[in-house]
Design an enzyme around this catalytic site. Structure first.
Site, PDB file in Angstrom:
ATOM      1  N   SER A 113      40.548  47.438  30.257  1.00 53.01           N
ATOM      2  CA  SER A 113      39.411  46.588  29.930  1.00 53.01           C
ATOM      3  C   SER A 113      38.310  47.459  29.327  1.00 53.01           C
ATOM      4  O   SER A 113      38.233  48.647  29.624  1.00 53.01           O
ATOM      5  CB  SER A 113      38.894  45.919  31.208  1.00 53.01           C
ATOM      6  OG  SER A 113      37.645  45.330  31.011  1.00 53.01           O
ATOM      7  N   ASP A 155      46.754  43.342  31.909  1.00 52.52           N
ATOM      8  CA  ASP A 155      47.293  43.730  33.209  1.00 52.52           C
ATOM      9  C   ASP A 155      48.779  44.009  33.081  1.00 52.52           C
ATOM     10  O   ASP A 155      49.479  43.315  32.341  1.00 52.52           O
ATOM     11  CB  ASP A 155      47.099  42.609  34.234  1.00 52.52           C
ATOM     12  CG  ASP A 155      45.636  42.329  34.493  1.00 52.52           C
ATOM     13  OD1 ASP A 155      44.902  43.286  34.776  1.00 52.52           O
ATOM     14  OD2 ASP A 155      45.227  41.157  34.405  1.00 52.52           O
ATOM     15  N   HIS A 170      45.218  47.910  34.965  1.00 46.05           N
ATOM     16  CA  HIS A 170      44.352  46.970  34.232  1.00 46.05           C
ATOM     17  C   HIS A 170      43.568  47.753  33.188  1.00 46.05           C
ATOM     18  O   HIS A 170      42.925  48.750  33.515  1.00 46.05           O
ATOM     19  CB  HIS A 170      43.383  46.287  35.199  1.00 46.05           C
ATOM     20  CG  HIS A 170      42.356  45.442  34.517  1.00 46.05           C
ATOM     21  ND1 HIS A 170      42.646  44.207  33.997  1.00 46.05           N
ATOM     22  CD2 HIS A 170      41.045  45.669  34.265  1.00 46.05           C
ATOM     23  CE1 HIS A 170      41.548  43.700  33.446  1.00 46.05           C
ATOM     24  NE2 HIS A 170      40.569  44.566  33.595  1.00 46.05           N
TER      25      HIS A 170
END
Length: 181
Positions: A158, A170, A156
Protein backbone atom coordinates in the site's frame (compact mmCIF):
# COMPACT_ATOMS: atom_id res chain seq x y z
CA UNK A 1 -3.77 -1.39 -23.59
CA UNK A 2 -1.66 1.43 -22.15
CA UNK A 3 1.95 1.61 -23.27
CA UNK A 4 4.49 3.40 -21.19
CA UNK A 5 6.43 6.28 -22.68
CA UNK A 6 10.24 6.18 -22.91
CA UNK A 7 10.48 8.89 -20.21
CA UNK A 8 8.32 6.83 -17.80
CA UNK A 9 10.40 3.72 -18.53
CA UNK A 10 13.59 5.71 -17.94
CA UNK A 11 12.23 7.14 -14.67
CA UNK A 12 11.33 3.65 -13.44
CA UNK A 13 14.72 2.30 -14.49
CA UNK A 14 16.41 5.09 -12.55
CA UNK A 15 14.28 4.47 -9.43
CA UNK A 16 14.66 0.68 -9.64
CA UNK A 17 18.43 1.02 -10.08
CA UNK A 18 18.66 3.35 -7.07
CA UNK A 19 16.50 0.99 -4.95
CA UNK A 20 18.57 -2.03 -6.00
CA UNK A 21 21.81 -0.15 -5.23
CA UNK A 22 20.60 0.89 -1.77
CA UNK A 23 19.36 -2.62 -1.01
CA UNK A 24 22.63 -4.17 -2.21
CA UNK A 25 24.67 -1.69 -0.14
CA UNK A 26 22.70 -2.49 3.02
CA UNK A 27 22.73 -6.24 2.43
CA UNK A 28 26.43 -6.35 1.48
CA UNK A 29 27.31 -5.30 5.03
CA UNK A 30 25.84 -8.50 6.46
CA UNK A 31 26.30 -12.19 5.73
CA UNK A 32 23.43 -14.01 4.04
CA UNK A 33 21.46 -16.19 6.38
CA UNK A 34 18.56 -17.33 4.21
CA UNK A 35 17.39 -17.46 0.63
CA UNK A 36 13.66 -17.95 0.19
CA UNK A 37 11.07 -18.28 -2.53
CA UNK A 38 7.54 -17.04 -1.91
CA UNK A 39 4.41 -17.61 -3.94
CA UNK A 40 1.06 -16.13 -3.10
CA UNK A 41 -2.35 -15.21 -4.41
CA UNK A 42 -5.52 -13.37 -3.44
CA UNK A 43 -8.66 -12.62 -5.50
CA UNK A 44 -7.03 -13.43 -8.85
CA UNK A 45 -3.79 -11.51 -8.21
CA UNK A 46 -0.50 -13.43 -7.82
CA UNK A 47 2.93 -12.63 -6.35
CA UNK A 48 6.15 -14.56 -6.92
CA UNK A 49 9.16 -13.31 -4.94
CA UNK A 50 12.78 -14.27 -4.31
CA UNK A 51 14.09 -12.93 -0.98
CA UNK A 52 17.54 -12.76 0.63
CA UNK A 53 17.65 -12.37 4.40
CA UNK A 54 20.75 -11.39 6.38
CA UNK A 55 22.02 -12.90 9.60
CA UNK A 56 20.37 -11.16 12.55
CA UNK A 57 22.04 -7.86 13.45
CA UNK A 58 20.33 -7.86 16.87
CA UNK A 59 19.28 -10.79 19.08
CA UNK A 60 17.74 -10.87 22.55
CA UNK A 61 17.06 -14.05 24.53
CA UNK A 62 14.00 -14.13 26.77
CA UNK A 63 12.98 -16.78 29.28
CA UNK A 64 10.46 -18.27 26.81
CA UNK A 65 11.87 -17.44 23.41
CA UNK A 66 14.18 -15.28 21.40
CA UNK A 67 13.67 -12.11 19.33
CA UNK A 68 15.95 -11.21 16.41
CA UNK A 69 16.09 -8.48 13.76
CA UNK A 70 17.47 -8.81 10.23
CA UNK A 71 17.13 -7.24 6.77
CA UNK A 72 15.33 -8.84 3.84
CA UNK A 73 15.98 -7.78 0.25
CA UNK A 74 13.51 -9.00 -2.35
CA UNK A 75 12.71 -8.95 -6.04
CA UNK A 76 9.47 -10.23 -7.46
CA UNK A 77 6.63 -10.02 -9.90
CA UNK A 78 2.93 -9.43 -9.25
CA UNK A 79 0.33 -10.34 -11.85
CA UNK A 80 -3.25 -9.28 -12.27
CA UNK A 81 -6.18 -11.50 -13.21
CA UNK A 82 -5.94 -13.16 -16.61
CA UNK A 83 -7.52 -11.10 -19.34
CA UNK A 84 -6.70 -7.76 -17.73
CA UNK A 85 -4.78 -5.14 -19.71
CA UNK A 86 -2.06 -4.41 -17.15
CA UNK A 87 -1.11 -7.99 -16.39
CA UNK A 88 2.17 -7.70 -14.42
CA UNK A 89 4.59 -5.47 -12.53
CA UNK A 90 8.07 -6.07 -11.12
CA UNK A 91 9.05 -4.94 -7.63
CA UNK A 92 12.19 -4.63 -5.50
CA UNK A 93 12.09 -4.18 -1.75
CA UNK A 94 14.05 -3.80 1.46
CA UNK A 95 12.35 -4.81 4.71
CA UNK A 96 13.57 -4.99 8.31
CA UNK A 97 12.22 -8.28 9.71
CA UNK A 98 11.60 -9.20 13.36
CA UNK A 99 11.34 -12.86 14.31
CA UNK A 100 9.96 -14.07 17.62
CA UNK A 101 11.19 -17.65 18.10
CA UNK A 102 8.59 -19.49 20.20
CA UNK A 103 10.63 -22.72 20.08
CA UNK A 104 14.15 -23.37 18.72
CA UNK A 105 12.59 -24.22 15.32
CA UNK A 106 9.30 -22.26 15.07
CA UNK A 107 8.16 -18.69 15.34
CA UNK A 108 6.33 -15.61 14.13
CA UNK A 109 7.78 -12.96 11.81
CA UNK A 110 6.82 -9.36 11.16
CA UNK A 111 8.22 -6.81 8.71
CA UNK A 112 7.44 -3.34 7.38
CA UNK A 113 9.53 -2.13 4.45
CA UNK A 114 9.83 -0.12 1.26
CA UNK A 115 9.14 -1.37 -2.28
CA UNK A 116 9.41 0.13 -5.74
CA UNK A 117 7.08 -1.23 -8.45
CA UNK A 118 7.62 -0.99 -12.21
CA UNK A 119 4.33 0.83 -12.76
CA UNK A 120 1.09 2.04 -11.24
CA UNK A 121 -1.51 -0.16 -12.98
CA UNK A 122 -2.07 -3.81 -12.12
CA UNK A 123 -5.08 -5.61 -13.48
CA UNK A 124 -8.08 -3.38 -12.83
CA UNK A 125 -6.28 -1.50 -10.05
CA UNK A 126 -4.57 1.86 -10.24
CA UNK A 127 -2.12 1.90 -7.31
CA UNK A 128 -1.20 5.60 -7.89
CA UNK A 129 2.47 5.43 -6.84
CA UNK A 130 5.31 3.10 -7.78
CA UNK A 131 6.54 3.41 -4.18
CA UNK A 132 4.62 1.05 -1.90
CA UNK A 133 5.05 0.02 1.71
CA UNK A 134 5.10 -3.74 2.26
CA UNK A 135 3.76 -5.14 5.53
CA UNK A 136 4.19 -8.84 6.28
CA UNK A 137 3.22 -11.11 9.14
CA UNK A 138 3.79 -14.83 9.11
CA UNK A 139 4.57 -18.09 10.84
CA UNK A 140 7.49 -20.39 10.06
CA UNK A 141 9.04 -23.71 11.04
CA UNK A 142 12.67 -24.72 10.46
CA UNK A 143 12.97 -28.49 10.12
CA UNK A 144 15.37 -29.99 12.70
CA UNK A 145 18.75 -31.16 11.36
CA UNK A 146 18.10 -29.60 7.92
CA UNK A 147 18.70 -26.16 6.42
CA UNK A 148 15.07 -25.96 5.19
CA UNK A 149 12.14 -24.05 6.61
CA UNK A 150 8.54 -23.63 5.56
CA UNK A 151 6.25 -20.73 6.34
CA UNK A 152 3.07 -18.88 5.56
CA UNK A 153 2.91 -15.07 5.22
CA UNK A 154 0.25 -12.47 4.71
CA UNK A 155 1.74 -9.53 2.80
CA UNK A 156 0.00 -6.21 2.12
CA UNK A 157 1.34 -3.54 -0.27
CA UNK A 158 0.00 0.00 0.00
CA UNK A 159 1.17 3.59 -0.47
CA UNK A 160 -0.30 4.62 2.93
CA UNK A 161 -2.55 7.18 1.18
CA UNK A 162 0.39 9.21 -0.14
CA UNK A 163 -1.75 9.49 -3.26
CA UNK A 164 -5.24 8.20 -4.08
CA UNK A 165 -6.61 5.84 -5.11
CA UNK A 166 -4.86 3.45 -2.75
CA UNK A 167 -6.58 0.07 -3.23
CA UNK A 168 -3.74 -1.96 -1.71
CA UNK A 169 -2.72 -5.45 -2.69
CA UNK A 170 -2.90 -8.51 -0.43
CA UNK A 171 -1.22 -11.89 -0.86
CA UNK A 172 -1.31 -15.04 1.24
CA UNK A 173 2.12 -16.51 0.51
CA UNK A 174 3.76 -19.91 0.93
CA UNK A 175 7.43 -19.43 1.86
CA UNK A 176 10.17 -22.05 1.35
CA UNK A 177 13.62 -21.07 2.64
CA UNK A 178 17.15 -22.45 2.71
CA UNK A 179 19.32 -21.41 5.67
CA UNK A 180 23.08 -21.04 5.07
CA UNK A 181 24.17 -21.37 8.74
Amino acid sequence: MRTSSPSRAYAFSRHALLAAFLAATCLAQARASELSALWGAYRGYHNTTLAYQTDPFWVHDFAHGKLDLSLEGSVGQVTGPSGSDHQSLWHVGLTPMARWWLTPQSGIELGIGANVFSGTHLGDKRISTAYQFGDSIGVFHRFASTPWSLGLRLTHYSNADIKRPNPGQDYLQLRVAYNFD
